[in-house]
Design an enzyme around this catalytic site. Sequence first.
Site, PDB file in Angstrom:
ATOM      1  N   CYS A  89       0.821  -1.215   0.000  1.00  0.00           N
ATOM      2  CA  CYS A  89       0.000   0.000   0.000  1.00  0.00           C
ATOM      3  C   CYS A  89       0.857   1.268   0.000  1.00  0.00           C
ATOM      4  O   CYS A  89       1.532   1.567   0.983  1.00  0.00           O
ATOM      5  CB  CYS A  89      -0.931  -0.025   1.213  1.00  0.00           C
ATOM      6  SG  CYS A  89      -1.740   1.550   1.566  1.00  0.00           S
ATOM      7  N   CYS A 144      -0.147   3.944   2.619  1.00  0.00           N
ATOM      8  CA  CYS A 144       0.267   3.496   3.959  1.00  0.00           C
ATOM      9  C   CYS A 144       1.718   3.893   4.211  1.00  0.00           C
ATOM     10  O   CYS A 144       2.072   4.386   5.295  1.00  0.00           O
ATOM     11  CB  CYS A 144       0.133   1.983   4.091  1.00  0.00           C
ATOM     12  SG  CYS A 144      -1.527   1.340   3.791  1.00  0.00           S
TER      13      CYS A 144
END
Length: 368
Positions: free
Chosen positions: A51, A54
Amino acid sequence: MKKIFFILLIVMLSVPALAQTNFRDVTYKEAIVIARAEKKQVFIDFYTSWCGPCKMMMKNIFPLKEVGNYLNAKFVCIKIDAEKGEGPELAKRYKVKAYPTFVVIDPEEKVLMIKEGGDFDGKEFIGSIDRRIDPNKTPERMQQRYENGERTADLISAYAGLKMEEVYKNRQPDMTKKEEAFKMVQDYFDGLKDKERLAEENLFIYTTYTESPADAIAQYMIANRDKFAPAIKSNISDRIEKLYKMDVLNYLTARIPFNQQQYDIVKKGVMDLGLNKDGYYTTAFRFIESYGKGDMDAFMTLCEKEYDQLNDDYKSSLMYSFANVFANADETVKKRAAKFIRHSFLDMDATMIIFVAQQLMQLEGKGH
């Protein structure tokens, strides 16, 4: 006795790190135990190894002092990989569908907040969390407080922040929400005395609701930069520098039409405020002034000769905007621009190549 010792040991090992978010290396169940002992809530960052947002949050937002101070004071913070260990079961329990997703629960595991997606600004991230867990900051409650005449920094910051968050809530941006937020802040600013305008509690006005050095609020900030509360002077300086950096970038990438008089004001501001440290803007000014003359053949020659002299931020931004910059150039110049891009591919990483390739397609008439 052993249980008490175990709890105390976990607490001692989990003392928050100063000035950054302290994600504790404990399991979900251990976090619940610690939260009970410390009388806090649990903040869970659900992420995955692949991600991008993230990683951005971990690199740019969670290390910020203000974010760490806020989260460490209120929560036991943990990170959970949604694809490993206890992660899949917990992600299913809390109905995690996107990454990152942030969940706040109390020690009884009652869900207090679920927030999908990160933020690019630390204060905006704090505000979005705070609005979701403070019952006095629900949309209905804030509207009521505002309509009843409350005009505190806490309310205006939260209520305008909510409207800004709603701008990009759907795929189609709702710019009326942005207009409402900016008007609310402007009205609040207009009602303040000078002493209040310079106070620490009103820093949000300048860091979030200024977009250009030419803005009225930004002009006040610049003129009074040495009078602000000592605790926020560095924030004010950073914001002023960022506003000028964005304005110069907008001229360099042709995001705003070139206007000699307005450009001269921006350049004078940069020089008068001593922002051209180590010649950071010198080459960019040369590019902008060449572009402003309207001779795209000469501007392309400048790109070929001096592109590498631009600072890294501006080099990337100009390359990402090449098709826009050369939109009105003749076909001969566009071919030179396309050739320049092709020769530059060798120095780009994979992500940059993807976006710059789109510029190339537009220059060659294949991107529409």
